[in-house]
Design a protein around this motif. Structure first.
Motif, short mmCIF file in Angstrom:
data_model
loop_
_atom_site.label_atom_id
_atom_site.label_comp_id
_atom_site.label_asym_id
_atom_site.label_seq_id
_atom_site.Cartn_x
_atom_site.Cartn_y
_atom_site.Cartn_z
N ALA A 1 35.92 -40.46 99.09
CA ALA A 1 34.83 -40.14 98.17
C ALA A 1 34.25 -38.76 98.46
O ALA A 1 34.05 -37.94 97.55
CB ALA A 1 33.73 -41.20 98.29
N ILE A 2 34.00 -38.48 99.72
CA ILE A 2 33.41 -37.19 100.10
C ILE A 2 34.36 -36.04 99.79
O ILE A 2 33.98 -35.05 99.14
CB ILE A 2 33.05 -37.19 101.60
CG1 ILE A 2 31.93 -38.20 101.86
CG2 ILE A 2 32.63 -35.79 102.05
CD1 ILE A 2 31.62 -38.42 103.33
N PHE B 1 29.78 -36.50 91.05
CA PHE B 1 29.24 -37.85 91.19
C PHE B 1 30.23 -38.91 90.72
O PHE B 1 30.33 -39.99 91.31
CB PHE B 1 27.91 -37.98 90.44
CG PHE B 1 26.78 -37.27 91.11
CD1 PHE B 1 26.33 -37.68 92.35
CD2 PHE B 1 26.18 -36.17 90.51
CE1 PHE B 1 25.30 -37.01 92.99
CE2 PHE B 1 25.15 -35.49 91.14
CZ PHE B 1 24.70 -35.92 92.39
N PHE B 2 30.99 -38.58 89.66
CA PHE B 2 32.01 -39.53 89.21
C PHE B 2 33.09 -39.69 90.28
O PHE B 2 33.48 -40.81 90.62
CB PHE B 2 32.65 -39.05 87.90
CG PHE B 2 33.90 -39.80 87.55
CD1 PHE B 2 33.84 -41.12 87.13
CD2 PHE B 2 35.15 -39.20 87.67
CE1 PHE B 2 35.00 -41.83 86.83
CE2 PHE B 2 36.31 -39.89 87.37
CZ PHE B 2 36.24 -41.21 86.95
N ARG B 3 33.56 -38.57 90.82
CA ARG B 3 34.62 -38.62 91.82
C ARG B 3 34.14 -39.26 93.11
O ARG B 3 34.89 -39.97 93.78
CB ARG B 3 35.14 -37.21 92.11
CG ARG B 3 36.10 -36.70 91.05
CD ARG B 3 37.35 -37.52 91.03
NE ARG B 3 38.09 -37.38 89.78
CZ ARG B 3 39.14 -38.09 89.45
NH1 ARG B 3 39.58 -39.04 90.26
NH2 ARG B 3 39.76 -37.91 88.31
N PHE B 4 32.89 -39.00 93.47
CA PHE B 4 32.34 -39.59 94.69
C PHE B 4 32.37 -41.11 94.59
O PHE B 4 32.71 -41.80 95.56
CB PHE B 4 30.90 -39.11 94.89
CG PHE B 4 30.30 -39.56 96.20
CD1 PHE B 4 30.58 -38.88 97.37
CD2 PHE B 4 29.46 -40.67 96.24
CE1 PHE B 4 30.03 -39.30 98.59
CE2 PHE B 4 28.92 -41.09 97.45
CZ PHE B 4 29.20 -40.41 98.62
N PHE B 5 32.05 -41.63 93.42
CA PHE B 5 32.06 -43.09 93.23
C PHE B 5 33.49 -43.61 93.10
O PHE B 5 33.89 -44.53 93.82
CB PHE B 5 31.27 -43.46 91.97
CG PHE B 5 31.44 -44.89 91.56
CD1 PHE B 5 30.83 -45.92 92.27
CD2 PHE B 5 32.23 -45.22 90.46
CE1 PHE B 5 31.00 -47.25 91.90
CE2 PHE B 5 32.41 -46.54 90.08
CZ PHE B 5 31.79 -47.56 90.80
N TYR B 6 34.27 -43.00 92.22
CA TYR B 6 35.59 -43.57 91.92
C TYR B 6 36.60 -43.33 93.04
O TYR B 6 37.46 -44.18 93.30
CB TYR B 6 36.14 -43.01 90.61
CG TYR B 6 37.47 -43.64 90.27
CD1 TYR B 6 37.53 -44.94 89.77
CD2 TYR B 6 38.67 -42.97 90.50
CE1 TYR B 6 38.75 -45.55 89.49
CE2 TYR B 6 39.88 -43.57 90.23
CZ TYR B 6 39.92 -44.86 89.72
OH TYR B 6 41.12 -45.45 89.48
N ALA B 7 36.54 -42.18 93.70
CA ALA B 7 37.52 -41.89 94.75
C ALA B 7 37.41 -42.90 95.89
O ALA B 7 38.40 -43.20 96.56
CB ALA B 7 37.33 -40.47 95.28
N GLY B 8 36.21 -43.41 96.12
CA GLY B 8 36.06 -44.45 97.14
C GLY B 8 36.81 -45.71 96.75
O GLY B 8 37.43 -46.37 97.59
N ILE C 1 41.84 -43.93 106.46
CA ILE C 1 41.69 -45.35 106.17
C ILE C 1 40.35 -45.84 106.73
O ILE C 1 39.79 -45.24 107.65
CB ILE C 1 42.84 -46.18 106.77
CG1 ILE C 1 42.90 -46.00 108.30
CG2 ILE C 1 44.16 -45.81 106.14
CD1 ILE C 1 43.94 -46.87 108.97
N VAL C 2 39.85 -46.92 106.15
CA VAL C 2 38.58 -47.49 106.60
C VAL C 2 38.74 -49.00 106.73
O VAL C 2 39.61 -49.61 106.11
CB VAL C 2 37.43 -47.18 105.60
CG1 VAL C 2 37.19 -45.69 105.50
CG2 VAL C 2 37.73 -47.76 104.23
N GLY C 3 37.89 -49.59 107.56
CA GLY C 3 37.86 -51.05 107.68
C GLY C 3 39.03 -51.68 108.40
O GLY C 3 39.22 -52.89 108.33
#
Length: 281
Positions: free
Chosen positions: A30-31, A64-71, A150-152
């Motif tokens: 996202a970032i 803002f769109f990419r920050f939300f959707y890329a996540g 990767i996360v989680g």
């Protein structure tokens, strides 16, 4: 996140529990996506001689769109990172992510374009954004299969550590195709190598054409160099040079008797034996 090793498992995992893409929202993607995508719209609007205010507005909408959707898309790619063979994961990602991503992107940016009367620049920016998505999806899967971004999961590292690994991975990503083709040539798999060169040439032509909106390049007020003026030909030449360099460097820790992943994928898609003439009885 549950590990899925086949394309069927990965797809079923998403269908059975779609909420996981929200729970495993990839803040790293996202970032970085927000930071790298917003300038595409800003520059496109500036080139189109729009005001700084409108250019910044378009960039903020994209950020803002990419920050939300890329996540979300990062979580989707991570779901496919263990799938074998890799080309199946890549195919699924290139079909799913751009379709959803740019469908939503078109809606958001079209609303902005309607309010600012800048439809032409929005269309140009979205086309360039699609091109970035293709490369981004390829690179994201590439690095995630190597435990980066990767996360989680147990293998997850901090964003800082992942960023420090990115320069080396970018080099490996750029060298991947030349290395794979060099491996084919060492194994005398010349047909697969030829298909790789042709495919890369076609991709280069279409990709750069979409980004620049020019079918070929010129210099000094419209002068051209026959054949070399085409992006695809230039791409093949650059790939050839890179492959020659790869051939000149002995492979390390990569046994030649094992088929390269790209060669295996090509052979799986195109059964060479089926192309051979049937012997007459």
């Amino acid at each position: 996140m549950k590990k899925t090793h086949t394309i069927t498992e990965a797809l079923l995992n998403l269908l059975k529990d779609p909420s996981q893409i929200i729970r495993n929202w990839n803040y790293k993607g996202a970032i970085l996506s927000g930071i790298f995508r917003a300038p595409i719209f800003f520059i496109t609007y500036i080139i189109g001689k729009e005001s700084i205010r409108i250019a910044i507005g378009a960039a903020l909408v994209q950020f803002f769109f990419r920050f939300f959707y890329a996540g979300i898309s990062g979580a989707m790619v991570q779901n496919f990172r263990h799938v074998e063979p890799a080309w199946k994961a890549l195919t699924a990602i290139l079909l799913i992510i751009p379709l959803v991503s740019h469908g939503l992107e078109f809606i958001f940016q079209s609303v902005f374009a309607h309010l600012t009367s800048t439809h032409q620049h929005t269309d140009e920016a979205i086309i360039r954004s699609i091109c970035v998505t293709i490369i981004s999806a390829l690179f994201t899967l590439f690095v995630m299969r190597r435990g980066v971004m990767i996360v989680g999961e147990i293998e997850s590292k901090s964003l800082k550590k992942d960023i420090l690994r990115l320069p080396a991975l970018i080099f490996q990503f750029c060298a991947f195709i030349p290395n794979e083709i060099a491996s084919m040539i060492r194994r005398n798999a010349f047909f697969a190598a030829f298909l790789s060169f042709v495919g890369f040439g076609i991709f280069s032509q279409l990709f750069v054409w979409a980004v620049t909106e020019k079918f070929y390049w010129t210099y000094s007020g419209g002068k051209q160099i026959p054949l070399l003026k085409y992006w695809g030909i230039d791409g093949i030449i650059l790939l050839l040079i890179a492959t020659v360099i790869s051939l000149a460097i002995p492979p390390k820790n990569r046994p030649l008797e094992v088929k390269s992943s790209l060669e295996s994928s090509l052979e799986e898609i195109i059964n060479i034996d089926e192309l051979k003439p049937v012997e007459k009885l």
